[in-house]
Motif scaffolding. Structure first.
Motif, PDB file in Angstrom:
ATOM      1  N   ARG A  16       0.825  -1.201   0.000  1.00 27.78           N
ATOM      2  CA  ARG A  16       0.000   0.000   0.000  1.00 27.78           C
ATOM      3  C   ARG A  16       0.863   1.256   0.000  1.00 27.78           C
ATOM      4  N   PRO A  43       2.189   4.653   1.241  1.00 26.14           N
ATOM      5  CA  PRO A  43       2.255   5.263   2.572  1.00 26.14           C
ATOM      6  C   PRO A  43       2.148   6.781   2.506  1.00 26.14           C
ATOM      7  N   PHE A  97      -4.112   7.383   0.719  1.00 28.91           N
ATOM      8  CA  PHE A  97      -3.221   6.601   1.583  1.00 28.91           C
ATOM      9  C   PHE A  97      -3.743   5.170   1.639  1.00 28.91           C
ATOM     10  N   SER A 139       6.377  -5.786   3.149  1.00 29.06           N
ATOM     11  CA  SER A 139       6.880  -4.667   3.935  1.00 29.06           C
ATOM     12  C   SER A 139       8.320  -4.332   3.559  1.00 29.06           C
ATOM     13  N   GLN A 175      -7.095  -5.072   7.883  1.00 25.59           N
ATOM     14  CA  GLN A 175      -6.649  -3.681   7.747  1.00 25.59           C
ATOM     15  C   GLN A 175      -6.801  -3.200   6.303  1.00 25.59           C
ATOM     16  N   GLU A 218      -8.874  -0.058   4.357  1.00 27.87           N
ATOM     17  CA  GLU A 218      -8.204   1.052   3.666  1.00 27.87           C
ATOM     18  C   GLU A 218      -8.123   0.929   2.161  1.00 27.87           C
ATOM     19  N   LYS A 275      -5.126   8.982   5.740  1.00 25.41           N
ATOM     20  CA  LYS A 275      -4.972   7.593   6.185  1.00 25.41           C
ATOM     21  C   LYS A 275      -6.118   7.168   7.092  1.00 25.41           C
TER      22      LYS A 275
END
Lengths: 329, 740
Positions: free
Chosen positions: B60, B62, B114, B134, B284, B288, B660
């Protein structure tokens, strides 16, 4: 989640040496918080030492008339224990006000004390957080901070401590019994266990690396009435916005003893002896309760969305003290 | 194969459902798919996939507004088990429209919110994919962004289109400003609602597999055909090359109507790697990357004469959305028709923000629009010193107040009267803040409910095989609503077979295309196509038996007419198959069709802390024929709980610095829990809508949401004397106004 190794310790010595023999080792018991954090890579231990097989599940009477609660006693078992219910009802109530039945079945006594903040920004590695990544900054300051602390904060961190149980433990003067990697034992009050964030919010306790909590000691039951009142956004399964643990005894029409601890408002389970001292020897009144609140909140700092916690604590404390001191006809 | 079609061009005077000798339709029937679900046999999206399955994790952005200069994937690619880091230009920026075949935006390096997916990491395990995701590094240029609707209200402009003709952007009649000057009593206030998340129980997930040039998706979709069509456009495929399957779906509430990022990513990755790929969004990412109900800023102006007759209704909404996206929250959608008034204005504008895509969420429009309208009516009633039920009855229109069209059926007044009676409304204390039980203040509130009834084209296939077993095949889905059950009931009644002799197969784009689950139209639309097919089958069976279908009774697996009594299995030969279809017609175009209801509730508010508890609830609805009282009641309760959540707890918080999503898990995005909800009493009134469809039924899936939050807010006012117009009504907004 990054790769880690996993060891299931058969006994205490194995647990201590397994934790000591690798940097970045963590003990795991219920795992109700640590696993979530590992999935998000907020925590990335290199080794998990599972202490689930250790013989730490007893609740025993102590010679001093208190209780020794094994570190692995589940929250559910602790809340339901007849001696806890009869003599330390504030503890039962606090535990049952937290989490869900499923989580309470799995979560342990020591794990509950060591659970980490629910700060939204701590939970998201994409944004700065001094607690997660020291020196990166605090996203909660200047950001949405409705659930954050108003007491014990620093310019580095305003994250609140999430536990209900720990608030009750604090008001009960509980102590944790630990064993160090050297085998040496020690006992710490919760005041000595927890640290304020200061400039090192990533360090939350005074436990040494590899130090294992083996039990929580409760002194003999306090005199007076006990209660735990939790204010939250929904009726269950929500962290405290404000909570008050109170134990008050009366002689005639005057307060003869008072212990108060607070959740949802502090960076650690909060206690203020000065407010307690102020109450003792006095006749209960709204003005007195307000004075106690003034004392507790003297150093409180709101950050915007969490400003409401300050008046909410004042109102909740007054209501709790009112109940604990009211005369039963 | 035979075909049968019903177009609603005339009132349906006689429904075959009323001729079944022992009808199941209209009774309480437990879900036929229940045993599959509680024994784990129902396979949900993420449970699909074979041995060589690979796992994808989206990366995603940032940053809330910016442009990606460089994606450095080397470190991620070097991690154990990583198969690929995909930065394909066809990865979509955000989800697709709730209908249509347009591909969602893709191919740009611009980041507009975001959490926007920018790459997919694929590995041999979910955990390895997540770890590697990540490790993807990117450098980006940060651009100015807009992260708060309140800051850009002045920039709002009319929406760019009317969303397939479903939403009216602007309507105006009479002289609103002049009438407000003349009005004896005026309410003029602003209500705001935040972004909300659908939060379905099942996260979005897709397993994609290519077999030569043919792509198969197993996933969680409300409308498989929409996912198929949008994906085919995106990938440049013929729709026939794509098969989408979604037999079991754990809720959607609008968030699974269009193509979502995980499905596009899984299809692209599976093609690239030549093996099946699963992309299951962690919770999560659902918060988002999928969709949200847009935030709204609603100004309501009501004017009335001294007798409580409305002279003016003006409902102006500003809502927020990503640049280039057409959906807007049509908060005024029920304001067109709920109350009579000669001077009227309903207007919608959109302000562009850098937040997650705004999409339809359960009762788009009504869900938040009736919060403001029905709270405004409560404020008006108080100013008039008139009972709020009576105020609504005085303004009940004879015909649609804007178009002059007749209502196909409208039992709002009866819902209000019956609801008030069941609740004991007249016993309430009208003066706010006067009813107290210890620390708890007690209040009562009510609101009306309306939800438009939609009818769309749908096709199904119904067959009876040589054993007399009936089967329905359609692309239609059951997202937890009860589709399997009600379609089974309709077939059982119309063909006279036992419920367990009917098999319904749903959620497959290779089956005839239906309407999907959304907009409360699935049951009536797919159900009517089943009706059309069964009606034809009855004629064919009667012919085979040598009798006239009009004289025949279908029961116990037999056709009975006079002396003739034949088992169906004897008549079908190798099997009979009919494709049934429905299409909207002049009945739908020329009449105003909506379901209606009324909510009544008791709230307790703690005077010390402002904590709120729903103490008692009665709702009464009228929605045409109720096909299954059990599943319909569950739908209503679910909708009411949804409305309670919207009123009291649900807010998807955006960081005002980045857009965000701050509270991106169910621990901090608060939907109501069991302890928040008392016993909810739901009553459906007897009603038949002969202009709606051959079932004479109307939609119910979203009706419970409509107005229920307003009933809560009005009860809180009655308890405390505090009006909170900024939803949700969390305790911090309430307690400062209450004396402990």
């Amino acid at each position: 989640m990054i790769a880690f190794d996993y060891l299931r310790a058969a006994d205490r010595d194995q647990a201590l040496s397994a934790a000591q023999s690798r940097d970045g080792a963590r003990f795991i018991a219920g795992g109700t918080n640590l696993l979530d954090l590992m999935k998000l890579q907020v925590e990335a231990p290199r080794r998990l030492v599972d202490i689930g097989a250790l013989d730490l599940r007893q609740i025993e009477r102590t010679d001093e008339g208190g209780l020794r609660i094994g570190a692995l006693v589940s929250n559910a078992d602790l809340a339901a224990h007849p001696l806890v219910r009869a003599r330390y009802p504030v503890l039962s109530r606090a535990i049952l006000a937290g989490a869900s039945a499923q989580l309470r079945n799995k979560a342990t006594t020591a794990g509950n004390l060591l659970q980490r903040t629910r700060c939204y920004f701590f939970y998201d590695p994409a944004v700065p957080c001094n607690k997660r990544t020291p020196g990166s900054g605090c996203s909660a300051i200047g950001g949405f901070n409705r659930i954050m602390a108003v007491l014990g904060t620093s310019e580095q961190c305003i994250a609140s401590h999430p536990s209900d149980m720990a608030v009750a433990m604090r008001v009960l003067d509980a102590r944790v019994e630990t064993v160090l990697p050297s085998g040496e034992r020690r006992a710490l009050s919760l005041d000595e266990l927890y640290r304020l964030p200061g400039d090192t919010p990533q360090i939350e306790t005074h436990l040494q690396p590899g130090e294992l909590i083996t039990a929580v000691l409760l002194p003999s039951p306090p005199t007076g009435r006990q209660t735990y009142r939790k204010v939250r956004d929904r009726a269950s399964y929500a962290f405290a916005l404000v909570s008050v643990a109170g134990i008050v005894s009366m002689e005639q029409d005057r307060i003869s003893g008072a212990a108060l601890a607070f959740g949802g408002v502090g960076t650690m389970p909060w206690r203020d002896r000065a407010a307690e001292d102020l109450l003792v020897g006095q006749q209960p009144s709204r003005a007195l309760f307000d004075q106690a609140a003034d004392t507790v909140l003297a150093a409180a700092i709101g950050h915007g969305e969490n400003d409401f916690k300050i008046p909410l604590l004042r109102r909740t404390l007054a209501a709790v003290l009112g109940k604990l001191t009211e005369t039963v006809a | 194969m035979s075909e049968a079609s019903i177009t609603m061009d005339a009132p349906f005077e006689r429904s075959l459902l009323d001729t079944a000798p022992a009808p199941l339709v209209g009774t309480s029937v437990s879900r036929v798919d229940g045993p599959f679900k509680v024994t784990g046999q129902a396979r949900y999206a993420a449970e699909h996939g074979s041995g060589d399955l690979a796992y994808g994790m989206l990366v995603r952005a940032p940053v809330g507004s910016g442009r990606i200069d460089r994606l450095d994937t080397a470190a991620a690619e070097a991690m154990p088990g990583v198969l690929a880091v995909i930065t394909d230009a066809r990865l979509i920026r955000n989800g697709g429209d709730f209908a249509g075949a347009a591909a969602p935006p893709h191919g740009s390096r611009d980041v507009v919110y975001f959490g926007q997916p920018i790459a997919l990491v694929v590995a041999d395990s979910f955990e390895r994919a997540r770890a590697a995701a990540s490790a993807v590094r990117l450098s980006y240029e940060r651009k100015p962004g807009v992260f708060d609707l309140a800051e850009v209200l002045d920039s709002a402009e009319p929406p760019t289109n009317d969303i397939f003709g479903l939403f009216l952007i602007h309507t105006e009649q009479g002289d609103v400003a002049g009438a407000l000057k003349q009005a004896a009593v005026v309410v003029d206030e602003v209500w705001t609602t935040p972004s909300q998340s659908h939060a379905p129980m099942e996260p979005h997930a897709t397993v994609a597999q290519w077999d030569g040039r043919r792509l198969t998706l197993h996933g969680s979709y409300q409308s498989p055909v929409t996912t198929r069509d949008q994906l085919a456009t995106l990938l440049g495929l013929e729709t026939a090359q794509v098969r989408v399957l979604a037999p079991f779906v754990g809720g959607g509430f609008g968030s699974k109507l269009g193509l979502m990022p995980e499905a596009a990513a899984a299809a692209i990755a599976a093609q690239r790697l030549g093996r099946p790929v699963k992309v299951a969004l962690p919770r999560q990412h659902v918060f988002e990357m999928t969709g949200r109900r847009p935030a709204t800023h609603q100004r309501l102006r009501l004017g009335a004469d001294a007798d409580g007759k409305l002279t003016t209704i003006a409902h102006e909404t500003i809502t927020d959305q990503l640049e280039g996206e057409m959906f807007f929250e049509p908060a005024g959608i029920a304001t067109h028709l709920l109350y009579a008034a000669p001077n009227r204005l309903v207007d919608h504008k959109v302000a562009r923000v850098n937040k997650l895509l705004g999409v339809s969420m359960r009762a788009p429009g009504e869900g938040v629009g009736q919060l403001s309208l029905e709270c405004a009516m409560d404020e008006l009633a108080e100013k008039l010193d008139l009972d709020p039920v009576e105020l609504r009855l005085r303004n009940e229109p004879e015909v649609h107040p804007e178009t002059g069209q007749a209502f196909s059926s409208r039992s709002l007044a009866e819902c209000l009267r019956v609801g008030a009676e069941r609740f004991g409304w007249t016993a309430r204390n009208r003066a706010p803040g006067r009813c107290r039980d210890g620390e708890w203040l007690i209040g009562h509130g009510m609101a009306a409910s309306a939800r438009g009834n939609l009818f769309g084209p749908a096709k199904v296939r119904v067959r009876i095989d040589a054993d007399g077993l009936a089967a329905v095949e359609t692309e239609m889905t059951d997202i937890g609503t009860g589709t399997y059950t009600i379609l089974s009931q309709i077939v059982a009644d119309l063909l006279g077979v036992a419920l367990d002799r009917v098999e319904v197969r749903l959620g497959d784009t290779d089956a005839p295309t239906s309407a999907g689950s959304g907009g409360s139209w699935g049951a009536t639309t797919a159900g009517s196509a089943v009706y059309a097919a069964c009606e034809k089958l009855r004629v064919m069976l009667a012919e085979a038996a040598g009798v006239t279908s009009g004289n025949a009774v279908f029961a116990d697996g037999m056709i009975v007419a006079g002396e003739v009594r034949r088992p169906l299995s004897e008549l079908v030969g190798n099997g009979m198959v009919v494709d049934g279809a429905t299409a909207p017609g002049t009945s739908n175009a020329h009449f105003s069709q909506s379901s209606y209801g009324a909510h009544f509730c008791e709230m307790r508010v703690n005077a010390v802390t402002g904590e709120m508890r729903v103490a008692r609830w009665n709702s009464v609805f009228a929605a045409g024929r109720i096909l299954n009282t059990k599943t319909a009641t569950s739908q209503a309760i679910g909708g009411i709980v949804f409305g309670i959540g919207g009123a009291l707890t649900e807010e998807l918080v955006h960081d005002v610095r980045t857009g965000k999503v701050v509270n991106r898990d169910l621990g901090e995005y608060h939907v109501p829990v069991h302890a928040d909800i008392p016993d909810i009493d739901v009553l459906y009134l007897e009603e038949r809508d002969r202009l709606a469809n051959p079932l004479l039924a109307k939609g119910i899936g979203e009706l419970g949401v409509c107005g229920s939050g307003a009933a809560v807010a009005n009860a809180i006012y009655n308890a405390t004397g505090v009006r909170v117009r900024d939803f949700p009504i969390t305790l911090d907004k309430l307690f400062p106004g209450i004396t402990p």
